[in-house]
Design an enzyme around this catalytic site. Structure first.
Site, PDB file in Angstrom:
ATOM      1  N   LYS A  39       4.997  99.592  12.552  1.00 49.29           N
ATOM      2  CA  LYS A  39       5.839  98.538  13.114  1.00 49.29           C
ATOM      3  C   LYS A  39       5.354  97.175  12.626  1.00 49.29           C
ATOM      4  O   LYS A  39       4.198  97.016  12.225  1.00 49.29           O
ATOM      5  CB  LYS A  39       5.786  98.585  14.656  1.00 49.29           C
ATOM      6  CG  LYS A  39       6.539  99.770  15.245  1.00 49.29           C
ATOM      7  CD  LYS A  39       6.571  99.698  16.756  1.00 49.29           C
ATOM      8  CE  LYS A  39       7.260 100.917  17.354  1.00 49.29           C
ATOM      9  NZ  LYS A  39       8.690 101.014  17.014  1.00 49.29           N
ATOM     10  N   ARG A  80      11.014 111.616  19.645  1.00 48.20           N
ATOM     11  CA  ARG A  80      11.812 112.855  19.570  1.00 48.20           C
ATOM     12  C   ARG A  80      10.921 114.041  19.211  1.00 48.20           C
ATOM     13  O   ARG A  80      11.231 115.175  19.581  1.00 48.20           O
ATOM     14  CB  ARG A  80      12.949 112.658  18.544  1.00 48.20           C
ATOM     15  CG  ARG A  80      12.486 112.383  17.146  1.00 48.20           C
ATOM     16  CD  ARG A  80      13.534 111.683  16.302  1.00 48.20           C
ATOM     17  NE  ARG A  80      13.701 110.278  16.680  1.00 48.20           N
ATOM     18  CZ  ARG A  80      14.528 109.430  16.105  1.00 48.20           C
ATOM     19  NH1 ARG A  80      15.291 109.824  15.097  1.00 48.20           N
ATOM     20  NH2 ARG A  80      14.618 108.180  16.500  1.00 48.20           N
TER      21      ARG A  80
HETATM   22  N1  BES Z   1       9.421 103.532  20.966  1.00 49.57           N
HETATM   23  C1  BES Z   1      10.359 103.247  19.946  1.00 49.57           C
HETATM   24  C2  BES Z   1      11.710 102.796  20.488  1.00 49.57           C
HETATM   25  C3  BES Z   1      11.746 101.455  21.162  1.00 49.57           C
HETATM   26  C4  BES Z   1      12.099 100.328  20.455  1.00 49.57           C
HETATM   27  C5  BES Z   1      11.496 101.334  22.509  1.00 49.57           C
HETATM   28  C6  BES Z   1      12.157  99.116  21.096  1.00 49.57           C
HETATM   29  C7  BES Z   1      11.541 100.106  23.149  1.00 49.57           C
HETATM   30  C8  BES Z   1      11.891  98.992  22.430  1.00 49.57           C
HETATM   31  C9  BES Z   1      10.605 104.491  19.089  1.00 49.57           C
HETATM   32  O1  BES Z   1       9.520 105.344  18.953  1.00 49.57           O
HETATM   33  C10 BES Z   1      10.929 104.010  17.708  1.00 49.57           C
HETATM   34  O2  BES Z   1      10.073 103.477  17.068  1.00 49.57           O
HETATM   35  N2  BES Z   1      12.186 104.201  17.308  1.00 49.57           N
HETATM   36  C11 BES Z   1      12.631 103.776  16.035  1.00 49.57           C
HETATM   37  C12 BES Z   1      13.220 104.970  15.321  1.00 49.57           C
HETATM   38  C13 BES Z   1      13.531 104.713  13.889  1.00 49.57           C
HETATM   39  C14 BES Z   1      12.282 104.599  13.089  1.00 49.57           C
HETATM   40  C15 BES Z   1      14.373 105.872  13.353  1.00 49.57           C
HETATM   41  C16 BES Z   1      13.703 102.708  16.236  1.00 49.57           C
HETATM   42  O3  BES Z   1      14.537 102.876  17.139  1.00 49.57           O
HETATM   43  O4  BES Z   1      13.680 101.726  15.522  1.00 49.57           O
HETATM   44 MN    MN Z   2       8.254 104.819  17.352  1.00 52.44          MN
END
Ligand code: BES
Ligand code: MN
Ligand code: ZN
Length: 495
Positions: free
Chosen positions: A271, A345
């Site tokens: 991230k 997931r």
């Molecule tokens: N934990 C995050 C989702 C999230 C994002 C929760 C913002 C709360 C606030 C999840 O694990 C994630 O990183 N999702 C990614 C998936 C993508 C890489 C396909 C996303 O939604 O950007």
């Molecule tokens: Mn994630």
């Protein structure tokens, strides 16, 4: 907050707290209130010293004989149209007024609220905890919590101690979930969280539980949880809490599954420096399942429920997953990992399949799963998905209107089914570079429900609040605990 109850108005030093409907003559005890206000209620409201505007808190002073008394009123607007979420919001504002002004005592006249007294009492209990919830922070100069010092005397013709206490117990379960979520990730590791859960639920009536550690998970083939957790020093855990009330002895359970990523750096698909802070909240699905199990147990609901919380930390080191790795899940399906940040997931795949082994009649999972659900629905509505026909969700929509926890259904169709199966070398892939990411993620989890009726809640937008609302401060919300507890309470879950 301490509650006391008396049938009649009692002379005390404490401020008098009333609800103020626009047509104040609708109050059950208007005569009594008007006497306390020296027959001046109409003038006081007309001149807007006290306001009947919905949710507005105003105050005045009255002399009762030669004594001074403060009066605090919360406006109720048009009382005929009041519903449960209105009552909750207005009470939330009232408690926040008490906290903000340091008003530690009060006498609340129930009869001034022209509303079902039992439901009012339950909302009172609930909101007295969650609206003024405060995390016991790490500030070294922290004083005692307001809620530990405050006391409210409730007066009214109906003894409402029971419904107040039910509301309080629900509220405390929500507060417990928030405490888990707020605790920083260097402390709230998978192991610590599992230990806390074990301590909370040990010796509770009708409850049994087990914790699988990282070695057990690997041995038993939980390949996805193992893969997500392996780059962290804080090793993964899978916790199962089973609550079986004697009257639901022979019933198949309802399973509640929570995403418990105690920190989500994204892994090698890392991230950004602005996207990472706040990812301590990525275990809120698990925290909320803990809250649900706690509420079910506190309220001794006549149900059979299995809570599953999947705990792992998504970090970066030489053992970490790579985008291109393939892992074998607990279900036996193989997964090609294309994005290590799509880790929720993965842990849920193993956890949901684990839940399916209890032959549940329904699996519900709760996860801060995708940024996409926030883009689609904002921060006030949770996304919900199911492998059943839309009508299956009707009870959830009905209950959510009462609790105020809004939900909105999003689809899973052949498009997603095809995309999750588009890997050239494995059964499934955890990511494709295509839009529609909330639906894709949901469809991935669906592959692990094993045909069991399943409802997925994506709480990425609703699991935290960016600012204070009547339901509590900025930070973790404990969303869906109220709705799910009400759903389990309706009783027809075991038919
Ligand atoms: N934990 C995050 C989702 C999230 C994002 C929760 C913002 C709360 C606030 C999840 O694990 C994630 O990183 N999702 C990614 C998936 C993508 C890489 C396909 C996303 O939604 O950007
Ligand atoms: Mn994630
Ligand atoms: Zn995540």
């Amino acid at each position: 907050m301490k509650f006391d109850y008396r049938e009649n108005y009692t002379v005390t030093e404490a401020p008098i707290i009333i609800g103020l409907p626009a047509n104040f003559r609708e109050m059950d005890n208007f005569e009594e209130v008007d006497t306390l206000l020296n027959g001046l209620t109409a003038r006081i409201v007309e001149e807007k010293v006290l306001s009947a505007e919905p949710g507005v808190v105003t105050t005045t002073g009255v002399t009762i004989q030669t004594d001074y008394r403060k009066v605090i009123a919360v406006g109720l607007g048009d009382a005929a149209g009041l519903d449960q979420t209105d009552i909750q919001r207005y009470l939330g504002k009232l408690f926040q007024y008490l906290k903000d002004t340091g008003t530690k005592e009060g006498q609340l006249l129930m009869g001034t609220f022209p509303y079902d007294q039992e439901k009012l009492a339950e909302a009172l209990g609930l909101m007295s905890v969650i609206s003024i919830y405060e995390f016991e922070s790490y500030k070294t100069d922290r004083g005692p919590l307001f809620s530990d010092e405050a006391a409210l005397l409730i007066t009214g013709s109906r003894d409402v101690r029971e419904p107040v206490s039910r509301g309080v117990r629900l509220g405390e379960s929500i507060a417990m979930a928030r405490n888990f979520s707020e605790t920083p990730p260097n402390i709230m590791t998978p192991e610590h969280m599992a230990d806390k859960v074990a301590a909370i639920f040990k010796d509770r009536k009708y409850i049994s539980g087990r914790v699988k550690d990282d070695e057990t998970l690997e041995e038993e083939g939980y390949g996805l949880i193992t893969a997500v957790g392996k780059a962290s020093k804080a090793k993964p855990r899978l916790v199962t809490i089973e609550y079986k009330h004697p009257s639901a002895e022979s019933c198949r359970p309802v399973a509640l599954v929570g995403k418990g990523v105690t920190y989500d750096t994204g892994g090698y698909s890392i991230k950004s420096k602005t996207g990472m802070p706040g990812m301590k909240y990525d275990m809120s699905g698990a925290a909320n399942v803990i809250g649900m199990m706690h509420a079910v147990s506190e309220l001794e609901l006549p149900v059979h429920v299995v809570g599953v919380i999947a705990l792992a930390e998504n970090m970066v080191d030489g053992n970490g997953m790579r985008p291109d790795d393939v892992y074998t899940s607990y279900s036996g399906q193989t997964v090609e990992v294309k994005n290590t940040d799509a880790e929720g997931r993965l842990v849920l795949g193993d956890a949901v399949f684990h839940a399916s082994q209890y032959s549940p009649s329904l699996i519900m999972d709760f996860a801060t799963l995708t940024g996409a659900v926030v883009a689609a629905l904002g921060t006030k509505r949770s996304g919900i998905f199911t492998n059943k026909k839309p009508g299956f969700l009707t009870p959830f929509f009905d209950i959510s209107r009462e609790t105020g926890e809004e939900i909105w259904q999003l689809p899973i169709t052949e498009i997603e089914e095809k995309n999750v199966k588009s890997s050239n070398i494995a059964d499934l892939t955890n990511h494709v570079e295509k839009p529609g990411r909330a639906s894709f993620a949901a469809c991935f989890i669906k592959q692990f429900a094993n045909g069991t009726p399943w409802v997925h809640f994506d709480i990425a937008g609703t699991g935290t609040a960016s600012k204070r609302t009547p339901y509590g401060p900025a930070g973790a919300t404990g969303v869906m605990i109220h709705t799910v507890v009400k759903y389990l309470e309706t009783g027809d879950v075991h038919e």
